[in-house]
Design a protein around this motif. Structure first.
Motif, PDB file in Angstrom:
ATOM      1  N   SER A 116     -73.494  -9.599 -16.666  1.00  0.00           N
ATOM      2  CA  SER A 116     -73.780 -10.802 -17.442  1.00  0.00           C
ATOM      3  C   SER A 116     -75.042 -11.480 -16.927  1.00  0.00           C
ATOM      4  O   SER A 116     -75.419 -11.325 -15.757  1.00  0.00           O
ATOM      5  CB  SER A 116     -72.603 -11.777 -17.395  1.00  0.00           C
ATOM      6  N   TRP A 117     -75.665 -12.234 -17.836  1.00  0.00           N
ATOM      7  CA  TRP A 117     -76.927 -12.911 -17.550  1.00  0.00           C
ATOM      8  C   TRP A 117     -76.897 -14.298 -18.182  1.00  0.00           C
ATOM      9  O   TRP A 117     -76.482 -14.453 -19.340  1.00  0.00           O
ATOM     10  CB  TRP A 117     -78.105 -12.134 -18.139  1.00  0.00           C
ATOM     11  N   ILE A 118     -77.342 -15.306 -17.451  1.00  0.00           N
ATOM     12  CA  ILE A 118     -77.450 -16.670 -17.957  1.00  0.00           C
ATOM     13  C   ILE A 118     -78.837 -17.200 -17.592  1.00  0.00           C
ATOM     14  O   ILE A 118     -79.200 -17.227 -16.412  1.00  0.00           O
ATOM     15  CB  ILE A 118     -76.370 -17.588 -17.351  1.00  0.00           C
ATOM     16  N   TRP A 119     -79.593 -17.612 -18.597  1.00  0.00           N
ATOM     17  CA  TRP A 119     -80.921 -18.190 -18.377  1.00  0.00           C
ATOM     18  C   TRP A 119     -80.869 -19.654 -18.786  1.00  0.00           C
ATOM     19  O   TRP A 119     -80.503 -19.989 -19.914  1.00  0.00           O
ATOM     20  CB  TRP A 119     -81.958 -17.439 -19.195  1.00  0.00           C
ATOM     21  N   THR A 125     -83.918 -21.346 -14.324  1.00  0.00           N
ATOM     22  CA  THR A 125     -82.971 -20.761 -13.376  1.00  0.00           C
ATOM     23  C   THR A 125     -82.256 -19.587 -14.028  1.00  0.00           C
ATOM     24  O   THR A 125     -81.759 -19.706 -15.156  1.00  0.00           O
ATOM     25  CB  THR A 125     -81.933 -21.807 -12.926  1.00  0.00           C
ATOM     26  N   ALA A 126     -82.194 -18.469 -13.320  1.00  0.00           N
ATOM     27  CA  ALA A 126     -81.560 -17.263 -13.844  1.00  0.00           C
ATOM     28  C   ALA A 126     -80.346 -16.901 -12.995  1.00  0.00           C
ATOM     29  O   ALA A 126     -80.454 -16.754 -11.776  1.00  0.00           O
ATOM     30  CB  ALA A 126     -82.552 -16.110 -13.864  1.00  0.00           C
ATOM     31  N   ARG A 137     -78.244 -15.990  -8.078  1.00  0.00           N
ATOM     32  CA  ARG A 137     -79.102 -17.006  -8.689  1.00  0.00           C
ATOM     33  C   ARG A 137     -80.515 -16.792  -8.182  1.00  0.00           C
ATOM     34  O   ARG A 137     -80.784 -16.917  -7.000  1.00  0.00           O
ATOM     35  CB  ARG A 137     -78.654 -18.415  -8.333  1.00  0.00           C
ATOM     36  N   ASP A 138     -81.410 -16.420  -9.093  1.00  0.00           N
ATOM     37  CA  ASP A 138     -82.811 -16.192  -8.737  1.00  0.00           C
ATOM     38  C   ASP A 138     -82.957 -15.313  -7.498  1.00  0.00           C
ATOM     39  O   ASP A 138     -83.742 -15.591  -6.588  1.00  0.00           O
ATOM     40  CB  ASP A 138     -83.521 -17.541  -8.505  1.00  0.00           C
ATOM     41  N   VAL A 140     -80.805 -14.824  -5.112  1.00  0.00           N
ATOM     42  CA  VAL A 140     -80.000 -15.249  -3.965  1.00  0.00           C
ATOM     43  C   VAL A 140     -78.533 -15.007  -4.276  1.00  0.00           C
ATOM     44  O   VAL A 140     -78.020 -15.480  -5.293  1.00  0.00           O
ATOM     45  CB  VAL A 140     -80.226 -16.741  -3.650  1.00  0.00           C
ATOM     46  N   ARG A 141     -77.857 -14.287  -3.403  1.00  0.00           N
ATOM     47  CA  ARG A 141     -76.447 -13.996  -3.651  1.00  0.00           C
ATOM     48  C   ARG A 141     -75.615 -15.254  -3.518  1.00  0.00           C
ATOM     49  O   ARG A 141     -75.815 -16.063  -2.614  1.00  0.00           O
ATOM     50  CB  ARG A 141     -75.944 -12.922  -2.692  1.00  0.00           C
ATOM     51  N   LEU A 142     -74.658 -15.418  -4.433  1.00  0.00           N
ATOM     52  CA  LEU A 142     -73.826 -16.609  -4.478  1.00  0.00           C
ATOM     53  C   LEU A 142     -72.399 -16.307  -4.040  1.00  0.00           C
ATOM     54  O   LEU A 142     -71.809 -15.314  -4.473  1.00  0.00           O
ATOM     55  CB  LEU A 142     -73.792 -17.182  -5.898  1.00  0.00           C
ATOM     56  N   THR A 143     -71.862 -17.171  -3.199  1.00  0.00           N
ATOM     57  CA  THR A 143     -70.455 -17.105  -2.812  1.00  0.00           C
ATOM     58  C   THR A 143     -69.889 -18.508  -2.922  1.00  0.00           C
ATOM     59  O   THR A 143     -70.405 -19.439  -2.291  1.00  0.00           O
ATOM     60  CB  THR A 143     -70.282 -16.599  -1.369  1.00  0.00           C
TER      61      THR A 143
END
Length: 265
Positions: A116-119, A125-126, A137-138, A140-143
């Motif tokens: 999935s992709w959200i712009w 911000t991607a 996010r851009d 950077v891995r998110l947790t």
């Protein structure tokens, strides 16, 4: 993954962003009572759909195409793979000149969201997620860190517009147990990332159109959160008509706590 992200950014730059706070008379239409669509939605979907088919030639289930022909949504069940597209998520915000809108896409295989992709154009911000590979996010891995264990410290959003009177009464009576409950930001493409980033701890939806919820649900679960129906069944994108609720939370413990409180008699 990078190519799809580029498609969304380029379609947004071509068909959506130039019309932000610049929609002309006649470029906003009502497609259903209380629901608007703009030329930006329609043009962006055409651009995105064409380019996605060039990338992977499978059916494209777009919000505006399904509005014109509801049978197209059956590809989510009938085909081995399908694209899901929401060309402007948060159209009402977009029309009102509010920056909380997004351009979204998902890839569904075997009835399960696998990418999935959200712009978010207003902040450039991607977000992206891939099943089994994480949320980002851009780059950077998110947790998502665990939420507070005390319900009085939890922040969430409860969407009551499509609730039946009995569920609405019950939920409204129980909301006071939480630290903060708001109507949200009126765009799933903003709210799901907000949960992953820690600005919400839970989200409760009733109407769950697949193009609205597939992108963010995968983002949340790949970041360590939970997206499940109220009976505990993990979220899977389904054709419009499945209105049995969706609870999204920062972690399993928060999901259980929130469900117990919201649905208690």
């Amino acid at each position: 993954m990078d190519k799809v992200a580029e498609i969304l950014v380029e379609a947004s730059a071509e068909a959506v962003e130039p019309r932000f706070r610049a929609l002309a008379a006649g470029e906003v239409m009502e497609k259903a009572p209380g629901e608007v669509v703009t030329v930006a939605d329609r043009e962006a979907e055409v651009i995105i759909a064409r380019r996605l088919r060039e990338l992977l030639p499978v059916p494209v289930v777009g919000e505006e195409a399904v509005s014109a022909d509801p049978e197209l949504a059956q590809a989510l069940h009938d085909e081995p793979a399908a694209w899901l597209v929401d060309p402007v998520d948060g159209t009402a915000n977009f029309v009102a000149g509010r920056p909380e809108y997004a351009v979204m896409c998902s890839l569904v295989r075997g009835g399960e969201t696998v990418a999935s992709w959200i712009w978010q154009p207003a902040t450039a911000t991607a977000y992206r997620a891939e099943l089994g590979s994480g949320a980002w996010r851009d780059g950077v891995r998110l947790t998502r860190p665990p939420a507070p264990h005390d319900a009085a410290k939890l922040r969430g959003s409860v969407k009551s517009r499509y609730l039946d009177p009995e569920h609405r009464r019950r939920l409204q009576a129980n909301e006071s147990a939480f630290g903060e409950v708001s109507p949200g930001r009126h765009a799933a493409g903003i709210e799901y990332p907000d949960l992953v980033e820690g600005r919400f701890d839970f989200l409760l939806y009733w109407r769950t159109l697949p193009w609205d919820h597939a992108p963010g649900s995968l983002l949340v679960t790949e970041a360590g959160g939970v997206s499940a129906r109220l009976d505990g069944t993990p979220y899977r994108p389904e054709a419009p008509g499945c209105e049995n609720g969706l609870l999204v939370a920062a972690d399993p413990e928060t999901w259980e706590l929130t469900r117990t409180i919201l649905l208690s008699d």
